[in-house]
Design a protein around this motif. Structure first.
Motif, PDB file in Angstrom:
ATOM      1  N   ASP A   1       0.858  -1.179   0.000  1.00  0.00           N
ATOM      2  CA  ASP A   1       0.000   0.000   0.000  1.00  0.00           C
ATOM      3  C   ASP A   1       0.897   1.233   0.000  1.00  0.00           C
ATOM      4  O   ASP A   1       2.100   1.146   0.226  1.00  0.00           O
ATOM      5  N   GLY A   2       0.306   2.396  -0.278  1.00  0.00           N
ATOM      6  CA  GLY A   2       1.075   3.628  -0.269  1.00  0.00           C
ATOM      7  C   GLY A   2       1.926   3.792  -1.511  1.00  0.00           C
ATOM      8  O   GLY A   2       1.778   3.071  -2.507  1.00  0.00           O
TER       9      GLY A   2
ATOM     10  N   SER B   1       3.818   7.958   1.534  1.00  0.00           N
ATOM     11  CA  SER B   1       2.603   7.357   2.082  1.00  0.00           C
ATOM     12  C   SER B   1       2.768   5.854   2.254  1.00  0.00           C
ATOM     13  O   SER B   1       3.327   5.179   1.388  1.00  0.00           O
TER      14      SER B   1
ATOM     15  N   GLY C   1      -0.103   4.253   2.944  1.00  0.00           N
ATOM     16  CA  GLY C   1      -1.506   3.861   2.837  1.00  0.00           C
ATOM     17  C   GLY C   1      -2.191   4.013   4.188  1.00  0.00           C
ATOM     18  O   GLY C   1      -1.565   4.346   5.200  1.00  0.00           O
ATOM     19  N   PRO C   2      -3.504   3.765   4.259  1.00  0.00           N
ATOM     20  CA  PRO C   2      -4.231   3.945   5.522  1.00  0.00           C
ATOM     21  C   PRO C   2      -3.798   2.924   6.567  1.00  0.00           C
ATOM     22  O   PRO C   2      -3.456   1.785   6.250  1.00  0.00           O
ATOM     23  N   ASP C   3      -3.813   3.371   7.838  1.00  0.00           N
ATOM     24  CA  ASP C   3      -3.472   2.477   8.944  1.00  0.00           C
ATOM     25  C   ASP C   3      -4.544   1.411   9.122  1.00  0.00           C
ATOM     26  O   ASP C   3      -5.692   1.563   8.697  1.00  0.00           O
ATOM     27  N   THR C   4      -4.150   0.336   9.772  1.00  0.00           N
ATOM     28  CA  THR C   4      -5.064  -0.763  10.053  1.00  0.00           C
ATOM     29  C   THR C   4      -4.746  -1.321  11.426  1.00  0.00           C
ATOM     30  O   THR C   4      -3.609  -1.209  11.903  1.00  0.00           O
TER      31      THR C   4
ATOM     32  N   HIS D   1       2.569  -2.833   6.312  1.00  0.00           N
ATOM     33  CA  HIS D   1       2.045  -2.292   5.058  1.00  0.00           C
ATOM     34  C   HIS D   1       2.916  -1.124   4.622  1.00  0.00           C
ATOM     35  O   HIS D   1       3.498  -0.401   5.436  1.00  0.00           O
TER      36      HIS D   1
ATOM     37  N   ASP E   1      -1.061   0.127  12.957  1.00  0.00           N
ATOM     38  CA  ASP E   1      -1.359   1.540  13.194  1.00  0.00           C
ATOM     39  C   ASP E   1      -0.334   2.198  14.109  1.00  0.00           C
ATOM     40  O   ASP E   1      -0.618   3.197  14.770  1.00  0.00           O
TER      41      ASP E   1
ATOM     42  N   ARG F   1       4.457   6.439  12.437  1.00  0.00           N
ATOM     43  CA  ARG F   1       5.434   6.348  11.350  1.00  0.00           C
ATOM     44  C   ARG F   1       6.770   6.890  11.816  1.00  0.00           C
ATOM     45  O   ARG F   1       6.852   7.866  12.559  1.00  0.00           O
TER      46      ARG F   1
END
Length: 483
Positions: free
Chosen positions: A221-222, A235, A237-240, A246, A393, A396
């Motif tokens: 992702d990202g 990026s 991508g969105p956190d999970t 990811h 999540d 970063r």
């Protein structure tokens, strides 16, 4: 007048006074071993030994009361007790540095009202004193260095290659020399054993593919980006909340190679212990079978901990087929800047991880080798995959980055061939202080030729010459050494 004192281990105590009575000898203690022969007058000189230097320095200081005296006692112990010799500089010997440890305790200690006085016993295992560091530089093949000390000094030479060279030699007027590599015979062919197949610094990521990609314990992702000096991660991508890694990943086809070397310079910093990252590259053969992977990561919360990974083949389980893992490469530090490298020559596969310090030297280094007798990982290299990720999540990390990734095809040398040992821009360091040979900061004492000597700079003029001719820009440094 200002207080006369000394600096020890880089620390000076302005409340500490040196008093008269230092017992230091005028110069380094020399012990002569003599051999007497019956019937002979006098004796033969059998050997000469330079002994450690031991001396007392009287000191004095004032205290306010008994509590203050205890505070000063603890401060002195914390300051003066060291495990290794450290720099010692006296105000009355400007420009001279000794390397000393304190032995015994403060002797002849006396209390007179608020005054305390006694003697510190210093021991210099290396009995010489050293002057300030002096530069070495000569742009041509020859130069003259004047050693202004009263004793011979150990130099550090740095030879920047301005063309490819099969050997490097530096020699003085006394016939002493340091030689690495192999001078070329007239019947020998000079060959380059490394051919660059790929170099990526972020400017041509649009030529890489986004599929097919296979990540360990995670998903793609990202996006990747570049700061024009490396590969960055704008990026992930969105956190999970899923327990997965990811982040972006790309794959690149390279010319097929049987023997190869893949090198990545990478960096990553965690400014908070809640941050995670991993930087890795994976290798695949013509049939898309994974040959191995290398990585650096921080996946520990509550502490800054950088772990290395070097694995054979695809992921089959924790610690399975890992020659390098957290079990043998783990350091508690917030920042990693260094190299990940995998090399295969014949049946031998080598994994190498090192941190590179501010002076360019390889430190915190690990090398592990595997002999693939069963040819399990013998497929020809065809694809390179890069990935930078973070875990679930978690926060970063600060700017993890691949400075560059390079892929080389390697060729083995035959008996009538001589390989180059350095390319244009490479820095060869001949460290006569620590008896080390480095190329671009990496230890290469294996290149030292028989007869090569870590020689000293003699007192006065030293005439030096380098070979091959017109091949190096020579600089360096030395510290004058005094009896």
């Amino acid at each position: 007048m200002p207080n006369k004192s000394f600096t020890f281990n880089g620390i000076r105590k302005d409340w500490l006074h040196m008093t008269s009575g230092r017992t230091k000898p005028l110069f380094v203690p020399v012990k002569r071993s003599l051999l007497t022969v019956p019937g002979m007058k006098g004796a033969h000189l059998q050997s000469t030994e330079i002994e450690p230097l031991s001396f007392n320095q009287p000191i004095a200081f004032k205290v306010k009361d008994d509590q203050h005296a205890l505070q000063i006692k603890d401060e002195l112990a914390s300051w003066l007790i060291t495990d290794e010799p450290v720099p010692l500089e006296f105000d009355d010997e400007p420009g001279r540095t000794y390397y000393a440890i304190v032995q015994n305790t403060i002797e002849d200690f006396e209390r007179m009202g608020v005054l305390r006085q006694g003697s510190i016993n210093f021991l210099c295992l290396d009995p010489y004193s050293y002057g300030t560091e002096q530069p070495i530089e000569f742009g041509s093949d020859a130069g003259v260095i004047i050693n202004e000390g009263t004793a011979e000094a150990e130099p550090i030479f740095e030879l920047e290659a301005i063309k490819k060279v099969p050997f490097a030699l530096i020699q003085n007027q006394h016939g002493e020399y340091m030689l690495i590599g192999t001078p070329v015979d007239v019947t020998s062919e000079v060959v380059d054993t490394k051919t660059l197949l790929l170099e990526e610094r972020g400017q041509s990521l649009d030529t890489w593919n986004s599929s097919p990609i296979s990540l360990d314990n995670g998903y793609v992702d990202g996006t990747f980006g570049t700061d024009n000096d490396g590969i960055t991660v704008p990026s992930y991508g969105p956190d999970t909340t899923d327990p997965d890694w990811h982040g972006p990943a790309l794959r690149k086809e390279v010319p097929v190679a049987q023997d190869f070397e893949v090198e990545a310079m990478v960096q990553g910093r965690t400014t908070e212990t809640s941050q995670t990252f991993r930087i890795e590259f994976s290798l695949f053969d013509e049939g898309m079978t994974e040959l191995g992977k290398m990585a650096i990561k921080d996946d520990t919360l509550g502490i800054h901990r950088k772990k290395g990974e070097g694995r054979l083949g695809p992921y089959v389980g924790a610690n399975e087929n890992y020659l390098i893992s957290s079990q043998n490469y783990s350091y508690d530090q917030d920042y990693f800047y260094g190299m990940l490298r995998i090399r295969r020559v014949g049946k031998e596969i080598m994994f190498y991880i090192t941190r590179v310090n501010s002076s360019g030297r390889h430190v915190q280094t690990i090398l592990r080798k595997f002999i693939d007798n069963e040819n399990r990982y013998a497929g020809k290299l065809k694809y390179i995959q890069i990935h930078i990720g973070k875990f679930a999540d978690t926060d970063r990390a600060y700017a993890p980055k691949i400075d560059h990734i390079k892929v080389f095809e390697l060729a083995q040398v035959t008996v009538d061939q001589t390989p180059y040992i350095a390319d244009v821009g490479d820095i060869i360091t001949l460290d006569h202080v620590n008896k080390e040979i480095l190329i671009n900061g990496e230890a290469r004492n294996d290149l030292k030729a028989f007869g090569g000597l870590f020689f000293t700079l003699k007192k006065g003029e030293n005439h030096l010459i380098t070979h091959p001719a017109n091949s190096f820009r020579t600089t360096g440094r030395y510290r004058p050494k005094n009896w």
